[in-house]
Write an enzyme that holds these catalytic residues in place. Structure first.
Site, PDB file in Angstrom:
ATOM      1  N   GLY A   1       0.821  -1.194   0.000  1.00 48.79           N
ATOM      2  CA  GLY A   1       0.000   0.000   0.000  1.00 48.79           C
ATOM      3  C   GLY A   1       0.858   1.248   0.000  1.00 48.79           C
ATOM      4  N   PRO A   2       0.251   2.407  -0.172  1.00 50.64           N
ATOM      5  CA  PRO A   2       1.003   3.664  -0.206  1.00 50.64           C
ATOM      6  C   PRO A   2       1.732   3.911   1.111  1.00 50.64           C
ATOM      7  CG  PRO A   2      -1.246   3.966  -1.018  1.00 50.64           C
ATOM      8  CD  PRO A   2      -1.191   2.604  -0.410  1.00 50.64           C
ATOM      9  N   PRO A   3       2.735   4.763   1.100  1.00 50.15           N
ATOM     10  CA  PRO A   3       3.444   5.087   2.355  1.00 50.15           C
ATOM     11  C   PRO A   3       2.504   5.738   3.360  1.00 50.15           C
ATOM     12  CG  PRO A   3       4.693   5.831   0.424  1.00 50.15           C
ATOM     13  CD  PRO A   3       3.352   5.414  -0.079  1.00 50.15           C
TER      14      PRO A   3
ATOM     15  N   GLY B   1      -0.077   2.589   7.416  1.00 49.61           N
ATOM     16  CA  GLY B   1      -0.130   1.828   8.659  1.00 49.61           C
ATOM     17  C   GLY B   1       0.351   0.402   8.564  1.00 49.61           C
ATOM     18  N   LYS B   2       1.192   0.078   7.590  1.00 46.13           N
ATOM     19  CA  LYS B   2       1.665  -1.303   7.456  1.00 46.13           C
ATOM     20  C   LYS B   2       2.548  -1.687   8.640  1.00 46.13           C
ATOM     21  CE  LYS B   2       3.429  -0.367   3.424  1.00 46.13           C
ATOM     22  NZ  LYS B   2       2.893   0.995   3.262  1.00 46.13           N
ATOM     23  N   THR B   3       3.497  -0.840   8.973  1.00 44.42           N
ATOM     24  CA  THR B   3       4.365  -1.137  10.116  1.00 44.42           C
ATOM     25  C   THR B   3       3.584  -1.100  11.418  1.00 44.42           C
ATOM     26  OG1 THR B   3       6.230  -0.159   8.916  1.00 44.42           O
ATOM     27  CG2 THR B   3       6.497  -0.486  11.273  1.00 44.42           C
TER      28      THR B   3
ATOM     29  N   GLU C   1      -9.297  33.678  -7.741  1.00 47.36           N
ATOM     30  CA  GLU C   1      -9.907  32.740  -6.804  1.00 47.36           C
ATOM     31  C   GLU C   1     -11.429  32.857  -6.814  1.00 47.36           C
ATOM     32  OE1 GLU C   1      -8.182  30.437  -5.567  1.00 47.36           O
ATOM     33  OE2 GLU C   1      -6.266  31.287  -6.209  1.00 47.36           O
TER      34      GLU C   1
ATOM     35  N   HIS D   1     -12.712  30.654  -9.629  1.00 46.25           N
ATOM     36  CA  HIS D   1     -12.786  29.245  -9.250  1.00 46.25           C
ATOM     37  C   HIS D   1     -14.021  28.975  -8.391  1.00 46.25           C
ATOM     38  CE1 HIS D   1      -9.031  27.953 -10.942  1.00 46.25           C
ATOM     39  NE2 HIS D   1      -8.280  28.746 -10.180  1.00 46.25           N
TER      40      HIS D   1
ATOM     41  N   ASP E   1      -3.170  25.390 -12.415  1.00 45.47           N
ATOM     42  CA  ASP E   1      -4.498  24.985 -12.894  1.00 45.47           C
ATOM     43  C   ASP E   1      -4.408  24.356 -14.283  1.00 45.47           C
ATOM     44  OD1 ASP E   1      -5.545  26.131 -10.583  1.00 45.47           O
ATOM     45  OD2 ASP E   1      -5.772  28.094 -11.543  1.00 45.47           O
TER      46      ASP E   1
END
Length: 613
Positions: free
Chosen positions: A202-204, A207-209, A425, A428, A500
């Site tokens: 999974g991505p860094p 929570g793997k560790t 802004e 947007h 953008d």
């Protein structure tokens, strides 16, 4: 052993130094004795010839001591080329005596003769212990092949599954593994076999560790943890030896769990490097493959590994019998983010009216590590402002700081630049409110942050796992809203829309080449993620279409973006009064909530304001 070796070395050094000091002191003391007169050898012979010397006592073969006729003691040194000295003294009736030269005490003689050897031996012992790691040295020459895994007992970490949130599927997979270790008969009575290995990817920051630490806290078995890079050294065969040593210790300890973090450091596909196929890393991987599923039994040993790059792992490592299960640990969804925030927020003082679900909605794409950092930054910001509890404003401030950098309050902007930024802004934000099925505007600010002169933030109501074509087209219109507002109001364009344009171009290209959302090209994938990686860098992918197709892609790209730019321009021209009002409020207050912009759009009869200047 450490202190004993050092003390032995210090004591021997002091003893040897004391011996030399004693010799030096005794020699200098006798040489400086003022009661003895030093005679030059020629003067000594003249005194003997004159009858002034009464006695001559030979001290060894180099020195004569005695008395003259006035009772004064004397001393002289004998040259080696005067063999007739004895006959000369007898002819002049000098009393002659001989004594051997005094030596050192036996213990000093022992130190002088054996001290250097003992000192060298002590230094050798010291260096050997240091190289073996006994003194914490960096050499560790004799332990290179030993495993560097840390053995953790179940009660040492204090982290359980109660400390993990947002990854419920991965937790359930690991809970099954822990249950097998506690009660293997429950699974074996039906003929089942527990997986030998589990690969978490999974991505860094997801929570793997942390999951591995929770396993160590939940399982009532020893837990060995090691990083993939700890296996590989510059010396050939060291990594394979460490793998063997690790599994041998695990077999003696079993049942147990082995956790290998960042396994891609040692488990990359063989033959993919630029060096020889028999390098150190591949030998280490070969040994790991044998240990996980070879002739040696591995009953009771479960290997859990973690990586961010499962795509680069060797296929032999991923087959059933080694890593039987691959558990994907994704970025948390909105419910998972809220659960993670509740865990970390329990450690800080928060106001009662803080709604963490709002914070979770405003942090799409944040990992568990990002959310932990968010809570910490909010706490630091609140403490800096002498607050007694964290509020929602503190969490928003921390989120903006993480995403866009700190506020650049010292930056001096010209009034013209502030007006351009305000209209940019406002463009947007207004387009976002006017379009249906878009993310709600959370707030708009013209306070510079990082490299951005202003920011329009959104608050998604839910996480998206797939995107509709209308939603993506609206995102393109919103991205073009800032540039369109600049051109409408000031009749010129600036570099403020560069980010953008970059995002819009990337999104439009994905729509055409990867997601099949082009009528001219149809549902065809023309671009993939198969990148050529050399020295860890992606240098591009091989193009699998013709030049004619490339021209069509470029034409579709320009047409798609131009069409959405025209739609943004038309929306703003139709609501020019609201655009002016939003920009003027931004110039006055610098920060606007999205709800106020919605109110301005919904207000009937909003006056049309002309731009100043």
């Amino acid at each position: 052993m450490h202190l004993k070796n050092e003390n032995l070395l210090i004591i021997l050094s002091v003893v040897v130094l004391a011996v030399f000091l004693v010799n030096m002191f005794s020699g200098s003391q006798s040489a400086n004795d003022t009661r003895i007169s030093e005679l030059i050898y020629t003067d000594f012979k003249d005194e003997v010839a004159a009858g002034s010397i009464l006695s001559a006592q030979f001290v060894g073969d180099t020195k004569i001591e005695g008395f003259v006729d006035n009772g004064q003691a004397y001393r002289t040194y004998i040259p080696s080329n005067d063999p007739g000295l004895i006959d000369f003294l007898r002819r002049n009736q000098v009393q002659i005596n001989y004594i051997p030269e005094p030596g050192l005490p036996w213990y000093l003689e022992l130190v002088i003769h054996w001290g250097p050897f003992l000192l060298i031996f002590a230094i050798w012992i010291f260096l050997m212990r240091r190289m073996q790691g006994g003194l914490g040295g960096a050499g560790k020459l004799f332990t290179l092949g030993r495993s560097r895994a840390n053995k953790i007992e179940p009660d040492q970490l204090g982290i359980t599954f109660a400390n993990v949130a947002g990854v419920e599927e991965a937790k359930s997979e690991l809970e099954e593994t822990i249950e097998f270790l506690r009660d293997p008969a429950k699974f074996r009575k039906l003929g089942g076999r527990i997986p030998k290995g589990m690969l978490m990817s999974g991505p860094p920051g997801t929570g793997k560790t942390l999951l591995a630490k929770a396993v160590a806290g939940e399982a009532e078995v020893p837990f060995f943890t090691i990083s993939g890079s700890d296996f590989v050294e510059m010396f050939v065969g060291v990594g394979a030896s460490r793998v063997r040593d690790l599994f041998e210790e695990a077999r003696r300890t079993g049942p147990c769990i082995i956790f290998i973090d960042e396994i891609d450091a040692v488990g990359r596909s063989r033959g993919a490097g630029l060096g020889s196929g028999n390098d150190e890393r591949e030998q280490t991987l070969n040994q790991l493959l044998v240990e996980m599923d070879g002739f040696e039994p591995t009953d009771g040993i479960i290997v859990i590994a973690a990586t961010n790059r499962p795509d680069v792992l060797d296929s032999a490592l991923l087959r059933p019998g080694r890593f039987d299960r691959q558990v994907h640990v994704p970025l948390p969804d909105v419910k998972g983010r809220e659960a993670i925030l509740q865990i970390h927020a329990a450690k800080v003082l928060m106001a009662e009216d803080v709604e963490l679900n709002i914070v979770a909605r405003g942090t799409p794409g944040f990992s568990g590590a990002d959310l932990k950092n968010l809570v910490n930054e909010a706490a630091l910001g609140a403490a800096r402002h002498n607050k007694t509890a964290l509020t929602l404003v503190d969490f928003e401030w921390a989120r903006d700081k993480i995403l866009m950098g700190p506020e650049r309050k010292s930056m001096v902007m010209k009034e013209e630049e502030r007006r351009i930024t305000a209209y940019h802004e406002a463009g947007h934000a207004l387009v976002s409110v006017l379009l249906p099925k878009t993310d709600p505007v959370h707030k708009v600010t013209i306070v510079p942050r990082g490299r951005a002169m202003g920011v329009t933030a959104y608050l998604p109501e839910q996480d998206y796992h797939s995107y509709k074509q209308d939603y993506l087209q609206h995102r393109l219109i919103i991205a073009m809203g800032g540039r369109a507002a600049e051109e409408i109001i000031f009749d010129e364009i600036t570099t403020g829309a560069s980010n953008d344009i970059q995002q819009a171009t990337e999104m439009a290209r994905n729509m055409i080449t990867r997601w099949g959302m082009s009528e001219a090209l149809g549902p065809i994938v023309l671009d993939t993620d198969d990148q050529q990686i050399v020295f860890g860098r992606e240098i591009g992918a091989e193009r699998e279409y013709s030049e004619d197709t490339a021209e069509k892609i470029d034409e579709e790209l320009r047409t798609l973006i131009a069409r959405q730019y025209e739609r943004a321009t038309q929306l703003l021209r139709d609501n020019i009064g609201v655009l002016h009002r939003v920009a003027e409020l931004l110039l006055e207050e610098e920060v606007l909530d999205g709800s106020r912009i919605v109110e301005l759009v919904a207000t009937p009869g909003t006056p049309v304001l002309q731009p100043e200047g």
